[in-house]
Design a protein around this motif. Structure first.
Motif, short mmCIF file in Angstrom:
data_model
loop_
_atom_site.label_atom_id
_atom_site.label_comp_id
_atom_site.label_asym_id
_atom_site.label_seq_id
_atom_site.Cartn_x
_atom_site.Cartn_y
_atom_site.Cartn_z
N GLN A 160 0.84 -1.20 0.00
CA GLN A 160 0.00 0.00 0.00
C GLN A 160 0.88 1.25 0.00
O GLN A 160 1.63 1.50 0.94
N VAL A 161 0.78 2.04 -1.05
CA VAL A 161 1.59 3.25 -1.18
C VAL A 161 1.04 4.33 -0.25
O VAL A 161 -0.16 4.63 -0.27
N THR A 162 1.91 4.90 0.58
CA THR A 162 1.48 5.96 1.52
C THR A 162 2.04 7.33 1.16
O THR A 162 1.52 8.34 1.62
N ALA A 163 3.10 7.37 0.37
CA ALA A 163 3.66 8.66 -0.07
C ALA A 163 4.39 8.44 -1.38
O ALA A 163 4.99 7.38 -1.61
N TYR A 164 4.32 9.45 -2.24
CA TYR A 164 4.93 9.32 -3.57
C TYR A 164 5.18 10.72 -4.11
O TYR A 164 4.28 11.56 -4.10
N ARG A 199 5.61 17.25 3.53
CA ARG A 199 5.14 18.54 3.01
C ARG A 199 6.39 19.34 2.62
O ARG A 199 7.13 19.81 3.47
N LEU A 200 6.59 19.45 1.32
CA LEU A 200 7.82 20.03 0.79
C LEU A 200 7.52 21.29 0.00
O LEU A 200 6.43 21.47 -0.52
N THR A 201 8.54 22.13 -0.11
CA THR A 201 8.38 23.33 -0.91
C THR A 201 9.68 23.59 -1.68
O THR A 201 10.77 23.26 -1.21
N ALA A 202 9.55 24.13 -2.87
CA ALA A 202 10.72 24.41 -3.69
C ALA A 202 11.63 25.40 -2.98
O ALA A 202 11.17 26.35 -2.36
N THR A 241 3.56 15.18 -0.62
CA THR A 241 3.75 13.87 -1.24
C THR A 241 2.92 12.78 -0.57
O THR A 241 2.96 11.63 -1.00
N ASN A 242 2.18 13.10 0.49
CA ASN A 242 1.31 12.11 1.11
C ASN A 242 0.21 11.68 0.14
O ASN A 242 -0.34 12.50 -0.60
N VAL A 243 -0.10 10.40 0.13
CA VAL A 243 -1.14 9.87 -0.74
C VAL A 243 -2.48 9.92 0.00
O VAL A 243 -2.58 9.44 1.13
N PRO A 244 -3.53 10.50 -0.60
CA PRO A 244 -4.82 10.64 0.10
C PRO A 244 -5.40 9.33 0.61
O PRO A 244 -6.08 9.30 1.62
N SER A 245 -5.12 8.23 -0.09
CA SER A 245 -5.70 6.95 0.31
C SER A 245 -4.89 6.23 1.38
O SER A 245 -5.24 5.12 1.79
N SER A 246 -3.80 6.85 1.86
CA SER A 246 -2.97 6.19 2.86
C SER A 246 -3.68 6.17 4.21
O SER A 246 -4.62 6.93 4.44
N PRO A 247 -3.25 5.30 5.13
CA PRO A 247 -3.88 5.25 6.45
C PRO A 247 -3.85 6.60 7.14
O PRO A 247 -2.94 7.41 6.91
N GLU A 270 6.97 5.67 -0.48
CA GLU A 270 6.90 4.89 0.76
C GLU A 270 5.69 3.97 0.64
O GLU A 270 4.65 4.35 0.10
N LEU A 271 5.84 2.77 1.14
CA LEU A 271 4.73 1.83 1.08
C LEU A 271 4.77 0.87 2.26
O LEU A 271 5.83 0.65 2.87
N VAL A 272 3.62 0.33 2.58
CA VAL A 272 3.50 -0.69 3.62
C VAL A 272 3.29 -2.02 2.92
O VAL A 272 2.25 -2.24 2.29
N PRO A 273 4.27 -2.92 2.97
CA PRO A 273 4.12 -4.21 2.28
C PRO A 273 3.09 -5.10 2.97
O PRO A 273 2.67 -4.83 4.11
N ALA A 274 2.69 -6.16 2.29
CA ALA A 274 1.61 -7.02 2.79
C ALA A 274 1.92 -7.57 4.18
O ALA A 274 1.04 -7.70 5.02
N ARG A 275 3.20 -7.89 4.44
CA ARG A 275 3.56 -8.45 5.74
C ARG A 275 4.26 -7.42 6.61
O ARG A 275 4.93 -7.77 7.58
N GLY A 276 4.10 -6.12 6.27
CA GLY A 276 4.77 -5.08 7.03
C GLY A 276 3.79 -4.24 7.84
O GLY A 276 2.60 -4.53 7.92
N THR A 277 4.31 -3.20 8.45
CA THR A 277 3.50 -2.28 9.26
C THR A 277 3.89 -0.85 8.91
O THR A 277 5.00 -0.60 8.42
#
Length: 339
Positions: free
Chosen positions: A78-82, A311-314, A295-301, A94-101
């Motif tokens: 599950q992708v949490t940031a990109y 939260r980044l800025t140029a 870069t946080n993904v809206p569908s992340s936990p 960043e992602l949470v793998p099937a057997r990860g947390t």
């Protein structure tokens, strides 16, 4: 120039200092003023520098998030940031793998435009005409594969540039990898990257600063003592030699959103705000053009959605041994990069 001061977060200073260390450095064999030809940005340059500028420009045309396939990454968990990070030449997921947390995420990165591999590497092999070298001595749970970028027509006078794919298992290689081998995922990502490098499709960055050459600052410095300039070790850095031999630099990057309290000074130069700090070697001034990039993904936990570090800025930085020179450079940079 007059200054008025407040303070901002030490995290901002520390993060940007790390960027400066990782992205800066004197280029071995930097071109002399011999064999200068037609001006670039108003200053005559050697044929070698002209070729290096072309190679760096080609690297900036390869948007790293256009090379890192988000759908492919989602097959690992599950992708949490990109999104892009650092000096704009890196795309980070960043992602949470099937057997990860969520406490032990997997990180996957693609970086493009390095002058050379920054780690000791093993023997190379060819993949679709691209040389691939694994980083040697990787820690458990990590795998980094360096790959050569395609040659740039007409720029044979300058060495080619490199990129790399990195896979980091936040649990330290304890079995979160679906394949049981962290380099299996890295090789899968690399195969996708190589395929996209060979495609005629382009994925331009939607960040205005990522489309810019930091050496353009020279346009705003006529008669102010720039003797030579050349791209740095990453394509979003420009190294300048000032009159008298002093070395300076301008870097374009993404930094954490600046805080309003604690850390280095915020100063005013010509009625414009800049963050300022001085280390043992140089004065550094930087400013933040554009809006915050999340870069946080809206569908992340829910627990992952509000990571401040995502939260980044140029940011645009100018660094020089003399604070007067750094001030001149950063004010010139605002004329080119202040959106």
């Amino acid at each position: 120039m007059g200054r008025s001061a407040t303070v901002v977060s030490p995290l901002v200073a520390a993060t940007f200092a790390m960027l400066l260390v990782s992205c800066s450095g004197v280029v071995a064999g930097a071109p002399s003023v011999a064999r200068t030809g037609e001006p670039i940005y108003g200053l005559p340059v050697s044929e070698h520098t002209r070729a290096e500028l072309a190679v760096a420009a080609a690297a900036r045309d390869l948007a790293p998030c256009g090379l890192l396939d988000r759908d492919l990454i989602a097959s690992f968990g599950q992708v949490t940031a990109y999104g892009p990070v650092g000096d704009l030449s890196t795309c980070h997921a960043e992602l949470v793998p099937a057997r990860g947390t969520p406490a032990n995420p997997v990180w996957v990165e693609v970086t493009v435009g390095e002058r050379e591999p920054t780690e000791r590497t093993g023997a190379g092999e060819a993949t679709s005409g691209i040389e691939v070298r694994p980083a040697a001595g990787a820690l458990p749970g990590t795998c980094t594969l360096y790959f050569s970028l395609p040659p740039v027509p007409g720029a044979a006078d300058a060495p080619g540039r490199w990129g790399h794919v990195s896979y980091l298992d936040g649990a330290g290689g304890t079995g979160d990898s679906a394949a049981g081998d962290d380099c299996a995922e890295a090789h899968t990502v690399l195969a996708s990257v190589v395929g996209r490098l060979g495609s005629s499709v382009s994925w331009p960055s939607d960040i205005p600063l990522a489309q810019q050459d930091p050496c353009r600052v020279v346009e705003q410095l006529p008669g102010r003592g720039v003797e030579t300039f050349t791209p740095g070790s990453r394509p979003y850095e420009c190294l300048l030699t000032l009159r008298g031999g002093a070395e300076a630099s301008v870097q374009l990057a993404l930094s954490p959103e600046p805080s309003q309290a604690g850390g280095p000074e915020t100063v005013e130069l010509d009625d414009k705000p800049f963050t300022y700090f001085r280390d043992a070697i140089e004065c550094h001034y930087y400013f933040y053009p554009g809006e915050v990039f999340d870069t946080n993904v809206p569908s992340s936990p829910m627990s992952e959605r509000d990571k401040i570090g995502n939260r980044l800025t140029a940011s645009v930085a100018a660094s020089a041994p003399s604070c007067d020179d750094a001030e001149t450079l950063v004010l010139a940079a605002t004329e080119v990069f202040d959106y």
